[in-house]
Design an enzyme around this catalytic site. Structure first.
Site, PDB file in Angstrom:
ATOM      1  CE1 TYR A   1     -59.726   5.850 -60.025  1.00 23.95           C
ATOM      2  CE2 TYR A   1     -57.611   6.209 -58.952  1.00 23.95           C
ATOM      3  CZ  TYR A   1     -58.714   6.701 -59.640  1.00 23.95           C
ATOM      4  OH  TYR A   1     -58.777   8.037 -59.933  1.00 23.95           O
ATOM      5  CB  CYS A   2     -57.212   3.436 -53.402  1.00 30.11           C
ATOM      6  SG  CYS A   2     -56.721   1.762 -52.982  1.00 30.11           S
ATOM      7  NE  ARG A   3     -53.429   7.072 -49.946  1.00 33.68           N
ATOM      8  CZ  ARG A   3     -53.519   7.155 -48.616  1.00 33.68           C
ATOM      9  NH1 ARG A   3     -53.006   6.191 -47.860  1.00 33.68           N
ATOM     10  NH2 ARG A   3     -54.125   8.172 -48.056  1.00 33.68           N
TER      11      ARG A   3
END
Lengths: 217, 217
Positions: free
Chosen positions: A173-175
């Site tokens: 996952y990221c932002r």
DNA sequence: AGACTCCTCCATTAATTTATGGAATAGTGT
DNA sequence: ACACTATTCCATAAATTAATGGAGGAGTCT
């Protein structure tokens, strides 16, 4: 009759601040945690004066707040409501503008990456079924991440493949919904024979959902 | 890398559309129900071309949609999410901009009008304890109102005082948090010896809360 | 104090947005 | 087809916003 225009002008100030792509890029960065002007300018590809100007606009619209530490000035979103507003703008744009779909496909790549919802991820975390990897830059991980997630910034992923189990499923996952890092990470992992998928949104939405956030290493 | 800017430019289009006081006044009107360009222009005090231009901007940002009937074109908000966005912008502005408070006081008058929450109003409606009056223009009432409310547009209120019970409590409401009509209505009623108060927000927030809406007369 | 870093303020120019009036278009009624 | 209404399109002038470079301010280090 009083001055109705002054009131709407004040509301419009918020809209105006949100009406510029550069400023929105800054918002996206700030939604992950506070940063100095210098860092923000570099990350958004802006000149220092330009970045400072844009940040002033955001500040005067009440969207960001500042904190001074030594010679540096750190900017952050002014509150949870601002993060919500940013998320809602993106949602409305995605729902009503065909352009968003096109730009998203061009930016994030073909929609071939397998996705998983927050609810599903939570269930699989409880079952001990997955390895969760935070592929954002180190500082963003430090500012807050999903409990139990490993920090492997996407540009270090190739060198650190060994840290991931060979046979389990990896969820990156990221932002947020429109962040590329997790897409790239999943493609890299798949290319190396791992089973990998992506959280369908990211840290922004995780926070807004009120889910637990870890801030230690 | 792909073109990140195009994506943020698309989001910014929504922000831009919200970045003008005139357009926000149009949004406020549209949040109460659909209208023709002519009516909108008149209600917002705009030239016809100006209003049409602004509406185009809103349309291209995906915030409003149109329907043609005969020679008239009716505009409406593009969806519930848009109404939410509008409400959230106002909330964020109110929370972070001192200017909003000042402009509100100047526009709505001294904060001396007694207010009641939606929850409280619902309770008192159930108890048969109050007379609810919708003081918006007739068409807005027709487009949707609180079940059981009487329609008495604020400029007819003085002539129609007789329709209100002499000894009960009257709760007036109008478009939303920043609508003057209910304030004026309550002051008028108090000046004539009635017991009156105002719903703290209005139809916009009522709808967003998912509460029942009546559309008949 | 003096040199240095980080940021903000100011002034200039280029680009974008807004308001307005006149022409063009789509639909209605005779 | 003609006159008529409601709206949009187009062109223009005025106002606002954006990017950039240089000067100034605040804080740190020696």
């Amino acid at each position: 009759m009083g001055d109705k225009t002054a009131l709407f002008e004040a509301f419009a100030q918020v809209g105006k601040a949100l009406g510029n792509a550069r400023r929105l890029e800054l918002m996206e960065l700030l939604a992950q945690g506070e940063r100095s002007v210098e860092i923000l300018a570099a990350a958004a590809g802006l000149g220092l004066t330009s970045a400072s100007n844009h940040l002033q606009v955001l500040r005067q619209a009440g969207l960001v707040a500042t904190r001074r530490q030594g010679t540096k000035v750190f900017y952050r979103l002014a509150g949870r409501d601002v993060a919500e507003l940013w998320a809602l703008i993106r949602q409305v744009a995605a729902a009503h503008l065909a352009e968003v779909d096109r730009a998203r496909a061009a930016y994030l790549g073909p929609g071939d990456v397998e996705q998983i919802t927050r609810a599903e991820l939570l269930r699989r975390i409880r079952d001990g079924d997955v390895t969760v990897v935070d592929v954002r830059p180190r500082e963003e991980y430090a500012a807050g991440h999903i409990p139990g997630a490993l920090s492997i910034p996407v540009d270090e992923l190739l060198d650190r493949l060994a840290e991931l189990p060979e046979d389990g499923t990896v969820v990156a996952y990221c932002r947020g919904t429109y962040c590329v890092f997790a897409h790239e990470a999943v493609r890299t992992l798949l290319a190396h024979g791992r089973r990998a998928m992506r959280l369908e949104d990211g840290m922004l939405e995780w926070r807004l959902a009120g889910l637990p956030v870890a801030t230690a290493a």
